[in-house]
Design a protein around this motif. Structure first.
Motif, PDB file in Angstrom:
ATOM      1  N   UNK A  18       0.835  -1.205   0.000  1.00  0.00           N
ATOM      2  CA  UNK A  18       0.000   0.000   0.000  1.00  0.00           C
ATOM      3  C   UNK A  18       0.866   1.251   0.000  1.00  0.00           C
ATOM      4  N   UNK A  19       1.901   1.254   0.816  1.00  0.00           N
ATOM      5  CA  UNK A  19       2.813   2.395   0.840  1.00  0.00           C
ATOM      6  C   UNK A  19       3.505   2.566  -0.513  1.00  0.00           C
ATOM      7  N   UNK A  20       3.888   1.465  -1.117  1.00  0.00           N
ATOM      8  CA  UNK A  20       4.550   1.522  -2.411  1.00  0.00           C
ATOM      9  C   UNK A  20       3.603   2.048  -3.484  1.00  0.00           C
ATOM     10  N   UNK A 116      -2.850  -3.542  -7.961  1.00  0.00           N
ATOM     11  CA  UNK A 116      -2.145  -4.811  -7.819  1.00  0.00           C
ATOM     12  C   UNK A 116      -3.190  -5.913  -7.840  1.00  0.00           C
ATOM     13  N   UNK A 117      -3.000  -6.903  -8.713  1.00  0.00           N
ATOM     14  CA  UNK A 117      -3.939  -8.020  -8.780  1.00  0.00           C
ATOM     15  C   UNK A 117      -3.184  -9.325  -8.587  1.00  0.00           C
ATOM     16  N   UNK A 125      -5.813  -0.737  -4.853  1.00  0.00           N
ATOM     17  CA  UNK A 125      -5.771   0.332  -5.840  1.00  0.00           C
ATOM     18  C   UNK A 125      -5.300   1.625  -5.207  1.00  0.00           C
ATOM     19  N   UNK A 126      -4.630   2.450  -6.012  1.00  0.00           N
ATOM     20  CA  UNK A 126      -4.209   3.787  -5.588  1.00  0.00           C
ATOM     21  C   UNK A 126      -4.445   4.745  -6.749  1.00  0.00           C
ATOM     22  N   UNK A 127      -5.009   5.899  -6.453  1.00  0.00           N
ATOM     23  CA  UNK A 127      -5.312   6.931  -7.442  1.00  0.00           C
ATOM     24  C   UNK A 127      -4.861   8.261  -6.870  1.00  0.00           C
ATOM     25  N   UNK A 141      -6.837  -5.408   2.379  1.00  0.00           N
ATOM     26  CA  UNK A 141      -6.306  -5.265   3.735  1.00  0.00           C
ATOM     27  C   UNK A 141      -6.254  -3.813   4.189  1.00  0.00           C
ATOM     28  N   UNK A 142      -6.986  -2.937   3.489  1.00  0.00           N
ATOM     29  CA  UNK A 142      -6.872  -1.501   3.793  1.00  0.00           C
ATOM     30  C   UNK A 142      -8.191  -0.826   3.444  1.00  0.00           C
ATOM     31  N   UNK A 143      -9.083  -0.562   4.425  1.00  0.00           N
ATOM     32  CA  UNK A 143     -10.302   0.187   4.130  1.00  0.00           C
ATOM     33  C   UNK A 143      -9.946   1.500   3.428  1.00  0.00           C
ATOM     34  N   UNK A 144     -10.757   1.896   2.490  1.00  0.00           N
ATOM     35  CA  UNK A 144     -10.405   3.018   1.621  1.00  0.00           C
ATOM     36  C   UNK A 144     -10.282   4.331   2.384  1.00  0.00           C
TER      37      UNK A 144
END
Length: 276
Positions: A18-20, A116-117, A125-127, A141-144
């Motif tokens: 997630x950080x990446x 990432x899939x 996802x990251x936007x 593993x990370x609520x939005x």
């Protein structure tokens, strides 16, 4: 900060996924913005509104380089041609500049997006929308979140958007004008579009999906989305508690996101345009 210096930022491989992902879209988006400020030319891809710039290529090259260094076992797929077969069973899907037509014409409504899939589905996802400084992030593993703040529009104690009918919501969408001349596409699109309270066509699917997750837009639908236009936002909407779906109508795949009720009703509207 110079473009050269910015493009050379090396990320720490010890960052979690997630950080990446967050760092990658931030750096790619800032690189693209700096390049636009320095002046850009574009090339047409499939139509006058489907364009690519040197910033798209540079941002994707940056993400590719960082992923190959930080996640050497993972696969990579990019809109502008990046293709790496990994050994881990995981693949990063890159959209370096989503909304290039907007980007090229000076609009702020564009973003960098990544997903990432794995073998079963999208993991995260990251936007990042640079000119609005908005970073949406979410996954299994990370609520939005939006800029680190939890998104709660779909939570039962915060208005229960999942139960809101599409007729009470604004719908974001996109359809190229040429597709409106094809009844097989135009009929389901028209049925879904006219089912909503309002319609918005803003030119960046990932920006739209981030705003569905945070409540600025009520729901979203579009046909024939490649993975880089769908997976980042899909992960974020779902991790925010919303619903996502796909349906095939008249030979075209349609993609939907929003609250549970709205997505179900969008699907029914699209299916009502079937000629079968």
């Amino acid at each position: 900060m110079t473009i050269g210096r910015h493009s050379a930022v090396e990320l720490d491989p010890s960052l979690d996924d997630y950080q990446l992902a967050a760092a990658l879209v931030r750096e790619a988006g800032q690189l693209a913005l700096l390049m636009r400020m320095a002046g850009l030319q574009s090339e047409q891809k499939t139509s006058i509104s489907d364009v690519v710039t040197a910033a798209d290529h540079a941002a994707e090259a940056y993400v590719l380089e960082q992923l190959q260094r930080c996640r050497p076992a993972d696969g990579i797929l990019g809109e502008e041609g990046a293709s790496v077969h990994g050994t881990s069973g995981r693949t990063w899907v890159i959209d370096p500049v989503d909304g290039t037509y907007n980007f090229l014409h000076g609009s702020t409504y564009w973003c960098s997006a990544i997903a990432l899939k794995d073998s079963s589905d999208v993991v995260l996802g990251a936007i990042f929308q640079p000119e609005e400084d908005k970073l949406w992030l979410g996954g299994r593993a990370h609520p939005s979140t939006l800029n680190g703040e939890p998104l709660t529009v779909f939570h039962e104690d915060r208005g229960a958007r999942n139960g809101t009918a599409v007729a009470e919501l604004g719908a974001a969408t996109y359809i190229h004008p040429s597709w409106l001349m094809d009844p097989l596409c135009a009929m389901p699109w028209h049925a879904a579009a006219t089912s909503a309270a309002a319609l918005r066509m803003l030119g960046s699917g990932s920006c739209d999906l981030g705003r569905v997750a945070d409540g600025q837009l009520g729901c979203w639908f579009q046909h024939s989305c490649p993975e880089w236009d769908w997976l980042p936002g899909k992960a974020i909407v779902r991790a925010a508690g919303g619903a996502v779906d796909t349906v095939r109508v008249n030979g075209l795949e349609w993609f939907m996101a929003g609250g549970t009720t709205a997505v179900r009703q969008l699907r029914a509207a699209l299916e009502s345009g079937s000629v079968a």
